[in-house]
Scaffold this motif. Structure first.
Motif, PDB file in Angstrom:
ATOM      1  N   PRO A 331     -12.134   4.755  -3.004  1.00 56.29           N
ATOM      2  CA  PRO A 331     -12.676   3.580  -3.709  1.00 56.29           C
ATOM      3  C   PRO A 331     -13.802   2.942  -2.908  1.00 56.29           C
ATOM      4  N   GLU A 332     -14.854   2.524  -3.603  1.00 53.99           N
ATOM      5  CA  GLU A 332     -16.049   2.028  -2.937  1.00 53.99           C
ATOM      6  C   GLU A 332     -15.813   0.754  -2.157  1.00 53.99           C
ATOM      7  N   TRP A 333     -14.785   0.004  -2.511  1.00 53.16           N
ATOM      8  CA  TRP A 333     -14.537  -1.243  -1.795  1.00 53.16           C
ATOM      9  C   TRP A 333     -13.875  -1.017  -0.437  1.00 53.16           C
ATOM     10  N   PHE A 334     -13.543   0.245  -0.106  1.00 58.79           N
ATOM     11  CA  PHE A 334     -13.023   0.540   1.227  1.00 58.79           C
ATOM     12  C   PHE A 334     -14.162   0.436   2.246  1.00 58.79           C
ATOM     13  N   GLN A 335     -13.991  -0.435   3.221  1.00 61.24           N
ATOM     14  CA  GLN A 335     -15.046  -0.699   4.192  1.00 61.24           C
ATOM     15  C   GLN A 335     -15.282   0.480   5.120  1.00 61.24           C
ATOM     16  N   VAL A 361      -4.904   1.796   2.884  1.00 54.60           N
ATOM     17  CA  VAL A 361      -5.186   3.121   3.427  1.00 54.60           C
ATOM     18  C   VAL A 361      -5.166   4.135   2.288  1.00 54.60           C
ATOM     19  N   CYS A 362      -5.996   5.143   2.350  1.00 46.08           N
ATOM     20  CA  CYS A 362      -5.969   6.162   1.304  1.00 46.08           C
ATOM     21  C   CYS A 362      -6.507   7.482   1.832  1.00 46.08           C
ATOM     22  N   GLY A 439      -9.737   6.845   4.135  1.00 44.73           N
ATOM     23  CA  GLY A 439     -10.352   5.539   4.299  1.00 44.73           C
ATOM     24  C   GLY A 439      -9.328   4.499   4.723  1.00 44.73           C
ATOM     25  N   ILE A 440      -9.820   3.421   5.339  1.00 42.08           N
ATOM     26  CA  ILE A 440      -8.965   2.302   5.724  1.00 42.08           C
ATOM     27  C   ILE A 440      -9.733   1.016   5.502  1.00 42.08           C
ATOM     28  N   HIS A 441      -9.027  -0.026   5.094  1.00 41.10           N
ATOM     29  CA  HIS A 441      -9.699  -1.271   4.765  1.00 41.10           C
ATOM     30  C   HIS A 441      -8.841  -2.447   5.202  1.00 41.10           C
ATOM     31  N   PRO A 442      -9.374  -3.336   6.026  1.00 42.24           N
ATOM     32  CA  PRO A 442      -8.621  -4.523   6.437  1.00 42.24           C
ATOM     33  C   PRO A 442      -8.332  -5.422   5.236  1.00 42.24           C
ATOM     34  N   GLY A 475      -8.862  -6.236   0.200  1.00 42.43           N
ATOM     35  CA  GLY A 475      -7.574  -5.574   0.201  1.00 42.43           C
ATOM     36  C   GLY A 475      -6.832  -5.689  -1.090  1.00 42.43           C
ATOM     37  N   SER A 476      -5.567  -5.214  -1.053  1.00 41.14           N
ATOM     38  CA  SER A 476      -4.807  -5.165  -2.289  1.00 41.14           C
ATOM     39  C   SER A 476      -3.360  -5.556  -2.156  1.00 41.14           C
ATOM     40  N   THR A 477      -2.762  -5.467  -0.960  1.00 41.80           N
ATOM     41  CA  THR A 477      -1.315  -5.597  -0.913  1.00 41.80           C
ATOM     42  C   THR A 477      -0.834  -6.424   0.271  1.00 41.80           C
TER      43      THR A 477
END
Length: 508
Positions: A331-335, A361-362, A439-442, A475-477
């Motif tokens: 997903p593009e919103w993953f930094q 994380v994905c 990918g990983i995103h804070p 983030g999401s969760t």
């Protein structure tokens, strides 16, 4: 190799444990057994053993009896004398054709395993008199017809009919007498077709927490499934004709619809369980992902639900979420993104008004067709620390092949990754699994309120790209409620909100 035993052994007064497992040359036993002190007897894997001896006198001390994989055809009438028996296993006794009517003499029996007794096609009515029976495993038998005796077992909590499809489809037993006792019902691979599950079938299962309906042939499920107020786990994978789901109960934790290739819509199936759902897997459900209702409603509802800790019926509150869906792009919103199977980032700093609470994380993966029988596994490993619960997904059923790339997305609490540098690596235990990207995103507390859907050209490879997050939403969760911070404004997650409709997946 042991081929026979002396008759004196089976009348010994002091032996408490007798194990003759895997005596492959043993064909017969002495005609009688009377061992007053015997507590456990195992004859499993005596592949040539044809007959169990007559029981003479009381053997009240015997609490477990294992006869797995023998060629016993019938049990002696005197089996009723084992009044203290609690555990009785006859797994894969493929020559067993019937049980004696005196089976009701096993007054203490709690666990009765008949799985793999492929010639057993009926049960005596007296079985219903086993009032202490807690678990009955009939998987892989030839039993197909309704059995009134089952409904008499007031304490039965687990019933397994999986694989009962020999010669014809299973006819569901009359279970109205269970009321609140049954917690686990397994009807996997029972050749059930549309209409075989009565509309009111689930009305009596007030305590059911686990329901397996995988690998059946029905097109839809009765709406009464919503009456299962305590249901937590629902397995529907491999139901290749299933087209839609009814509304599901509000306490569901895990839903598996892998390989439901005809599934086109969930209607409002997931609406009530967003606040509890922590696992959702839809491998190879390309039609489902193309549907507007799922693509537009599932992301925003999950994001809303994951901002609060879950309360389970039988478990401690948790704040985890994982999902497997078709998709070939991070997903593009993953930094932070990587074109490999590993990634390393520096831990972001908290500010006074913006605390980091976790990481989204994905990874993108593909499962190639293979002939392996072993269980395949993808795991996410964190370098330099020990993970209490290492995130992982599993591929069973002889390593099913994915029809396209898939995305595994999950959440890790910041409490588990409290270090200066975060390095994640995805690993698989078999070369048939290909890991392509990760990918990983804070995830920050403040930005959980910044979800701003807006129209955007969607990617043909992932429905997550059918909507866009504001640049500040990270983030999401998050587990924001654990430190007492309440969600002040939930209106931005209104059920009436509309997200842009995605384009359909490009056919290969």
């Amino acid at each position: 190799m042991l081929s026979e035993i002396h008759p004196s052994l089976l009348v010994h007064k002091k032996i408490t444990y007798l194990n003759m497992e895997s005596c492959a040359s043993l064909i017969t036993l002495p005609n009688q057994i009377h061992m007053e002190s015997l507590e456990e007897l195992s004859l499993s894997f005596c592949y040539k053993l044809e007959k169990f001896p007559e029981i003479i006198g009381s053997m009240d001390c015997l609490y477990s009896l294992y006869l797995d994989s023998t060629v016993i055809k019938v049990l002696p009438i005197s089996i009723e004398l084992l009044s203290g028996l609690e555990y009785f296993s006859l797994k894969y006794c493929e020559n067993l054709v019937s049980l004696p009517v005196t089976i009701n003499g096993l007054k203490s029996l709690q666990l009765f395993i008949l799985s793999g007794c492929s010639k057993l096609n009926n049960l005596p009515e007296t079985l219903g008199q086993l009032e202490k029976l807690d678990e009955l495993d009939l998987s892989g038998t030839a039993i197909r017809q309704s059995m009134a005796s089952i409904s008499l077992m007031k304490n039965l909590t687990e019933l397994d009919f999986s694989g009962c499809k020999v010669h014809s489809k299973v006819q569901l037993p009359t279970l109205s007498g269970f009321y609140g006792s049954l917690t686990r019902l397994n009807l996997v691979d029972c050749n059930m077709e549309e209409g075989d599950i009565p509309n009111d079938f689930f009305d009596s299962f007030s305590s059911l927490t686990w329901l397996g309906l995988s690998k059946n042939n029905f097109v839809s499920l009765p709406g009464s499934i919503n009456h299962l107020s305590k249901l937590e786990f629902l397995l529907l994978d491999g139901c290749k004709r299933l087209r839609s789901l009814p509304e599901l109960p509000s306490n569901v934790i895990s839903i598996y619809v892998d390989d439901c290739v005809a599934l086109e819509t969930t209607s409002n199936a997931l609406r009530l369980c967003y606040s509890t759902l922590s696992e959702f897997s839809c491998l190879n459900c390309l039609k489902l992902i193309c549907c507007n209702n799922l693509a537009s409603s599932m992301p925003k509802e999950f994001l809303k639900a994951m901002a609060k800790p879950k309360e389970r019926l039988r478990f401690e509150p948790i704040n985890q979420f994982g999902m497997v869906i078709p998709g070939g792009e991070i997903p593009e919103w993953f930094q932070h993104q990587s074109e490999t199977s590993s990634i390393k980032i520096e831990r972001p700093l908290d500010s006074c008004d913006n605390k980091m609470v976790g990481y989204a994380v994905c990874c993108v993966f593909y499962v190639h067709e293979s002939q392996c029988i072993a269980l395949l596994r993808i795991s996410c490993r964190v370098t330099s620390i020990v993970f209490a619960n290492e995130p992982a997904i599993y591929f069973e059923d002889n390593c099913r092949k994915t029809m396209s790339d898939h995305l595994w997305l999950f959440y890790i609490s910041a409490k588990e990754l409290n270090q200066d540098f975060i390095e994640l690596s995805f690993a698989q235990n078999y070369p048939g699994l290909e890991l392509k990207k990760c990918g990983i995103h804070p995830v920050y507390k403040k930005e959980l309120k910044e979800l701003k859907p807006r129209a955007k050209k969607s990617s043909s490879s992932s429905f997550w790209n059918s909507y866009e997050l504001d640049e500040d939403f990270l983030g999401s969760t998050a587990d924001v409620d654990y430190d007492g911070v309440e969600d002040e404004d939930e209106s931005y997650f209104s059920a009436d909100d509309e997200l842009p409709k995605p384009k359909r997946l490009r056919s290969s």
